[in-house]
Scaffold this motif. Structure first.
Motif, mmCIF file in Angstrom:
data_model
loop_
_atom_site.group_PDB
_atom_site.id
_atom_site.type_symbol
_atom_site.label_atom_id
_atom_site.label_comp_id
_atom_site.label_asym_id
_atom_site.label_seq_id
_atom_site.Cartn_x
_atom_site.Cartn_y
_atom_site.Cartn_z
ATOM 1 N N ASP A 82 0.836 -1.191 0.000
ATOM 2 C CA ASP A 82 0.000 0.000 0.000
ATOM 3 C C ASP A 82 0.876 1.248 0.000
ATOM 4 N N ARG A 83 1.927 1.178 0.826
ATOM 5 C CA ARG A 83 2.862 2.295 0.891
ATOM 6 C C ARG A 83 4.284 1.774 0.778
ATOM 7 N N VAL A 84 5.147 2.590 0.196
ATOM 8 C CA VAL A 84 6.552 2.225 0.074
ATOM 9 C C VAL A 84 7.387 3.281 0.788
ATOM 10 N N ALA A 85 8.163 2.845 1.780
ATOM 11 C CA ALA A 85 9.066 3.762 2.470
ATOM 12 C C ALA A 85 10.457 3.596 1.874
ATOM 13 N N VAL A 86 11.074 4.713 1.510
ATOM 14 C CA VAL A 86 12.408 4.651 0.904
ATOM 15 C C VAL A 86 13.437 5.030 1.952
ATOM 16 N N LEU A 87 14.438 4.183 2.083
ATOM 17 C CA LEU A 87 15.493 4.453 3.052
ATOM 18 C C LEU A 87 16.699 5.091 2.375
ATOM 19 N N THR A 88 17.415 5.904 3.122
ATOM 20 C CA THR A 88 18.662 6.476 2.631
ATOM 21 C C THR A 88 19.783 5.478 2.847
#
Lengths: 279, 282
Positions: A221-227
């Motif tokens: 549903d949601r995509v969290a992008v990490l550094t």
């Protein structure tokens, strides 16, 4: 391995909100030096939501997931499931390991492996346990292999056993650590469809860590992008793709491709990002 | 299960050609091995019969075997064999009943490891028969002396292998147990123990061989009964054929015990053998 029948029953999402509150993790090396792996990650995952966390290899994704699972304690911050702090024993959360081949216990049959996930916590008769085991094995299409040993199965089948085992524990939250990264491309698409079917049927909260942008968009549903290391959240994107998702059509839809473009551009734009992602 | 292993690509594709060549090779190696044994026994027989070795203490092999049959059938040896086996079983049993828990405690509990490990490292190189004379001072000439020596001999391979086995358990197994909220005791019983079992059994097998040696040596040094005592008595009595018969008997006992152990081991950890045969490398 058709599990389409599962679509018909779709219970209400169970469990409580998973809050990841300013998690930090610092590793101290043997020589005294310290490495900051995670830097203040805050995320809220709603009950029944499917969240994907993407980031380049070695950015600390797995570390983050292990902290969430309670397998590793954070240096700072806290993880909560509902009102409860997650420390040590991760109640209601199950971790699905990347190395399915190693995470299945080789001296136990497939059925014994699956039953291992719940038999020691719940008092039940042998036949009740076996029935529950068979239910989950049937869901992943491996009922006929209950009495085999895991190492007698192919990689994709082993991962399906691992999925059945994880879900047989009936967790509120399923934490997946790149569970599809070591199977071949077609098997991976198969497993994507399977995990979505199971998620639809059981309505657990799903958190998937992956470096595969397509996988993240297709499932979540949601995509969290990490550094890059130390990992922190650089962006959280709503996928807004209709469900049920279809293996081919969804991946060819303009919205999917637009998201893919955006996420890849984001990941590749960082200094040093391309070099890491090209692996 | 066996069927499935045979269906595995690596074996299934090999076809008749490969199985024949393996068959021939196995037969050849077996045959050549047995042949050497037969040759040595023939040399023994001939050296005694032709007078190549001239000694009243060098009976031909056939005489030794005849003596063995007589000694066993007339009931002289049977109680001795039983007393030796019973002694071995008790000493070995004490050794591994202490050794396995001790090995687990050392591997799993850091304080125990720090306290006990140096002592074990110091005691380990002592040749076991060398402890028998001092033990005579402490324990006298009775069975407790023999049992202690046998248990002592059993202890070290069991402890060291158990430690190695527990240390070699995949760290991911711990996490699997943890993620399913399994208690420490259950994890120990259902995960750590079976994972370490192949090592533990290897230690037990080594220990069994040592325990047989020490049983016989103890009986030879301070015997009232047992095959080791009989062996020495026959030597003193200059009954060479009976002495060799006792040696043949001990060889047979040791051989059969080892075979029985390997058989039992193969059943207990059948999965390791099948897994290797299935070509699973990890």
């Amino acid at each position: 391995m058709s599990v389409t029948a599962l679509h018909q029953v779709s219970p209400a999402p169970q469990g409580a909100r998973l809050s990841i509150d300013k998690i930090g993790k610092v590793f101290t090396g043997p020589s005294g030096g310290s490495v900051k792996a995670i830097d203040g990650v805050t995320l809220n995952v709603e009950p029944g939501e499917f969240l994907a966390i993407v980031g380049p290899s070695g950015c600390g994704k797995s570390t983050l997931l292990q902290v969430i699972a309670g397998l590793m304690s954070p240096s700072s911050g806290a993880v909560r499931l509902g009102a409860q702090d997650v420390t040590g024993e991760p109640a209601h959360m199950v971790y699905l390991f990347q190395q399915y081949g190693k995470s299945l216990l080789p001296w136990m049959s497939v059925a014994e492996n699956v039953m291992f996930s719940f038999r020691h916590r719940i008092v039940m008769t042998r036949s009740a346990a076996r029935a529950r085991c068979d239910e989950y094995l049937a869901m992943v299409g491996l009922l006929d292999f209950a009495d085999h040993y895991p190492w007698q199965l192919s990689g994709g089948m082993q991962q399906r056993v691992a999925i059945a085992r994880a879900l047989a524990a009936e967790p509120k939250v399923l934490l997946m650590d790149e569970p599809f990264s070591s199977v071949d491309a077609l098997t991976r698409l198969d497993l994507h469809a399977l995990i979505l079917d199971l998620w639809t049927a059981k309505r657990f909260t799903a958190v998937l860590v992956t470096h595969d942008v397509d996988e993240a968009i297709f499932l979540a549903d949601r995509v969290a992008v990490l550094t890059h290391r130390p990992a922190s959240i650089s962006e959280v994107i709503d996928t807004n793709l209709p469900r049920p998702r279809l293996s081919i059509e969804t991946r060819e839809s303009p919205n999917f491709l637009a998201l893919r473009h955006r996420l890849l551009a984001h990941l590749l734009a960082r200094p040093g990002g391309a070099a890491h992602d090209a692996r | 299960m066996t069927q499935l292993v045979a269906d595995n690509e690596t074996q299934g594709l090999s076809g008749p050609k490969r199985s024949v060549s393996i068959g021939v090779r196995v037969r050849n190696s077996r045959a050549s091995g047995v042949l050497l044994v037969v040759l040595i026994l023939c040399a023994w027989e001939l050296s005694a019969r032709t007078g190549f070795v001239q000694s009243t203490n060098w009976p031909p092999f056939s005489t030794v075997m005849a003596t063995l049959v007589v000694d066993v059938t007339d009931g002289e040896l049977l109680p001795l064999i039983l007393s030796t086996l019973w002694r071995l079983a008790r000493g070995y049993g004490i050794g591994f009943a202490i050794g396995i828990p001790l090995g687990f405690a050392i591997a799993l509990l850091r304080p125990v490891r720090l306290v006990v490990r140096p002592t074990i490292e110091l005691l380990r190189p002592i040749p076991i028969p060398a402890i028998i004379p001092p033990l005579i001072f402490l324990l006298g000439l009775g069975d407790s002396l023999k049992l202690s020596s046998i248990a002592f001999a059993t202890l070290f391979p069991v402890v060291l292998n158990t430690i190695a086995g527990v240390m070699a358990v995949e760290p991911i197994y711990d996490q699997v147990a943890k993620t399913f909220g399994v208690s420490r005791w259950t994890a120990l019983r259902r995960v750590v123990f079976p994972a370490a079992l192949p090592f533990v059994l290897a230690g037990l097998r080594t220990a069994l061989g040592l325990a047989v040696v020490v049983t016989v040596v103890a009986e030879m040094i301070v015997g009232q009964d047992g095959v080791g005592y009989y062996l020495v008595s026959m030597q003193f009595a200059m009954r060479a054929a009976d002495m060799y018969a006792a040696i043949v008997l001990l060889t047979l006992i040791a051989y059969l015990l080892n075979r029985a152990f390997i058989l039992a081991e193969g059943r207990i950890i059948r999965w390791t053998r099948l897994r290797e045969a299935s070509g699973d490398a990890s």
